[in-house]
Design a protein around this motif. Structure first.
Motif, PDB file in Angstrom:
ATOM      1  N   PRO A 120       0.600  -1.214   0.034  1.00 52.85           N
ATOM      2  CA  PRO A 120      -0.072   0.015  -0.076  1.00 52.85           C
ATOM      3  C   PRO A 120       0.773   1.267   0.045  1.00 52.85           C
ATOM      4  O   PRO A 120       0.410   2.182  -0.734  1.00 52.85           O
ATOM      5  N   ILE A 121       1.829   1.276   0.636  1.00 54.09           N
ATOM      6  CA  ILE A 121       2.608   2.540   0.721  1.00 54.09           C
ATOM      7  C   ILE A 121       3.440   2.651  -0.775  1.00 54.09           C
ATOM      8  O   ILE A 121       3.601   3.799  -1.127  1.00 54.09           O
ATOM      9  N   SER A 122       3.787   1.744  -1.448  1.00 57.34           N
ATOM     10  CA  SER A 122       4.403   1.994  -2.799  1.00 57.34           C
ATOM     11  C   SER A 122       3.075   2.433  -3.452  1.00 57.34           C
ATOM     12  O   SER A 122       3.621   3.210  -4.561  1.00 57.34           O
ATOM     13  N   LEU A 123       2.118   1.810  -3.348  1.00 59.93           N
ATOM     14  CA  LEU A 123       1.018   2.238  -4.467  1.00 59.93           C
ATOM     15  C   LEU A 123       0.556   3.495  -4.140  1.00 59.93           C
ATOM     16  O   LEU A 123       0.390   4.522  -4.978  1.00 59.93           O
ATOM     17  N   LEU A 124       0.595   3.955  -2.835  1.00 58.98           N
ATOM     18  CA  LEU A 124       0.386   5.542  -2.332  1.00 58.98           C
ATOM     19  C   LEU A 124       1.299   6.446  -2.950  1.00 58.98           C
ATOM     20  O   LEU A 124       1.009   7.418  -3.626  1.00 58.98           O
ATOM     21  N   LEU A 125       2.716   6.089  -2.989  1.00 63.29           N
ATOM     22  CA  LEU A 125       3.759   6.965  -3.492  1.00 63.29           C
ATOM     23  C   LEU A 125       3.850   6.988  -4.946  1.00 63.29           C
ATOM     24  O   LEU A 125       4.100   8.222  -5.563  1.00 63.29           O
ATOM     25  N   GLY A 126       3.637   5.722  -5.454  1.00 66.13           N
ATOM     26  CA  GLY A 126       3.351   5.821  -6.953  1.00 66.13           C
ATOM     27  C   GLY A 126       2.369   6.639  -7.654  1.00 66.13           C
ATOM     28  O   GLY A 126       2.511   7.498  -8.479  1.00 66.13           O
ATOM     29  N   GLY A 127       1.073   6.701  -6.886  1.00 63.23           N
ATOM     30  CA  GLY A 127      -0.076   7.433  -7.285  1.00 63.23           C
ATOM     31  C   GLY A 127       0.263   8.887  -6.745  1.00 63.23           C
ATOM     32  O   GLY A 127      -0.189   9.673  -7.604  1.00 63.23           O
ATOM     33  N   LEU A 128       1.128   9.289  -5.953  1.00 64.99           N
ATOM     34  CA  LEU A 128       1.385  10.542  -5.528  1.00 64.99           C
ATOM     35  C   LEU A 128       2.413  11.129  -6.491  1.00 64.99           C
ATOM     36  O   LEU A 128       2.341  12.395  -7.034  1.00 64.99           O
ATOM     37  N   GLY A 129       3.279  10.353  -7.037  1.00 64.44           N
ATOM     38  CA  GLY A 129       4.213  10.716  -8.340  1.00 64.44           C
ATOM     39  C   GLY A 129       3.382  10.930  -9.437  1.00 64.44           C
ATOM     40  O   GLY A 129       3.618  12.097 -10.152  1.00 64.44           O
ATOM     41  N   LEU A 130       2.471  10.155  -9.858  1.00 65.27           N
ATOM     42  CA  LEU A 130       1.747  10.118 -10.964  1.00 65.27           C
ATOM     43  C   LEU A 130       0.767  11.570 -10.887  1.00 65.27           C
ATOM     44  O   LEU A 130       0.856  12.227 -11.947  1.00 65.27           O
ATOM     45  N   TRP A 131       0.247  11.617  -9.610  1.00 65.61           N
ATOM     46  CA  TRP A 131      -0.608  13.159  -9.621  1.00 65.61           C
ATOM     47  C   TRP A 131       0.588  14.326  -9.726  1.00 65.61           C
ATOM     48  O   TRP A 131      -0.173  15.256 -10.287  1.00 65.61           O
ATOM     49  N   ALA A 132       1.646  14.301  -9.153  1.00 68.95           N
ATOM     50  CA  ALA A 132       2.370  15.479  -9.445  1.00 68.95           C
ATOM     51  C   ALA A 132       2.784  15.738 -10.662  1.00 68.95           C
ATOM     52  O   ALA A 132       2.788  16.670 -11.388  1.00 68.95           O
ATOM     53  N   PHE A 133       3.030  14.577 -11.618  1.00 65.96           N
ATOM     54  CA  PHE A 133       3.489  14.547 -12.983  1.00 65.96           C
ATOM     55  C   PHE A 133       2.209  15.239 -13.900  1.00 65.96           C
ATOM     56  O   PHE A 133       2.327  16.133 -14.531  1.00 65.96           O
ATOM     57  N   PHE A 134       0.812  14.723 -13.574  1.00 68.42           N
ATOM     58  CA  PHE A 134      -0.233  15.427 -14.174  1.00 68.42           C
ATOM     59  C   PHE A 134      -0.238  16.904 -13.890  1.00 68.42           C
ATOM     60  O   PHE A 134      -1.002  17.581 -14.663  1.00 68.42           O
ATOM     61  N   TRP A 135      -0.124  16.963 -12.546  1.00 67.35           N
ATOM     62  CA  TRP A 135      -0.368  18.528 -11.949  1.00 67.35           C
ATOM     63  C   TRP A 135       0.459  19.407 -12.927  1.00 67.35           C
ATOM     64  O   TRP A 135       0.495  20.518 -13.000  1.00 67.35           O
ATOM     65  N   SER A 136       1.803  19.079 -12.794  1.00 66.20           N
ATOM     66  CA  SER A 136       2.930  19.743 -13.540  1.00 66.20           C
ATOM     67  C   SER A 136       2.548  20.225 -14.996  1.00 66.20           C
ATOM     68  O   SER A 136       2.564  21.276 -15.439  1.00 66.20           O
ATOM     69  N   ILE A 137       2.057  19.032 -15.694  1.00 68.51           N
ATOM     70  CA  ILE A 137       1.544  19.198 -17.005  1.00 68.51           C
ATOM     71  C   ILE A 137       0.355  20.297 -17.209  1.00 68.51           C
ATOM     72  O   ILE A 137       0.258  21.191 -17.951  1.00 68.51           O
ATOM     73  N   LYS A 138      -0.490  20.139 -16.211  1.00 67.21           N
ATOM     74  CA  LYS A 138      -1.735  20.956 -16.304  1.00 67.21           C
ATOM     75  C   LYS A 138      -1.593  22.205 -15.982  1.00 67.21           C
ATOM     76  O   LYS A 138      -2.214  23.231 -16.324  1.00 67.21           O
ATOM     77  N   SER A 139      -0.657  22.446 -15.096  1.00 66.37           N
ATOM     78  CA  SER A 139      -0.179  23.934 -14.656  1.00 66.37           C
ATOM     79  C   SER A 139       0.814  24.429 -15.500  1.00 66.37           C
ATOM     80  O   SER A 139       1.449  25.577 -15.308  1.00 66.37           O
ATOM     81  N   ARG A 140       1.087  23.886 -16.788  1.00 66.06           N
ATOM     82  CA  ARG A 140       2.018  24.283 -17.946  1.00 66.06           C
ATOM     83  C   ARG A 140       3.262  24.721 -17.467  1.00 66.06           C
ATOM     84  O   ARG A 140       3.943  25.608 -17.840  1.00 66.06           O
TER      85      ARG A 140
END
Length: 53
Positions: A9-29
């Motif tokens: 669960p910790i690795s899934l949480l960290l992977g999801g957090l990294g994926l969210w940060a990646f998509f946030w950085s793309i969305k915020s240009r």
């Protein structure tokens, strides 16, 4: 084997957090002009000496 109950669960949480940060950085240009940055490095129009006011 019991440690996997915590690690998965910790690795899934960290992977999801990294994926969210990646998509946030793309969305915020954050990656707006990568071509301009690449060309700016290669240009001959640079200033060797800063202006002295």
């Amino acid at each position: 084997m019991n440690v996997l109950v915590f690690l998965i669960p910790i690795s899934l949480l960290l992977g999801g957090l990294g994926l969210w940060a990646f998509f946030w950085s793309i969305k915020s240009r954050q990656f707006d002009d990568p071509q301009g940055d690449a060309e700016r490095i290669l240009t001959k129009d640079y200033d060797d000496h800063p202006r002295e006011d």
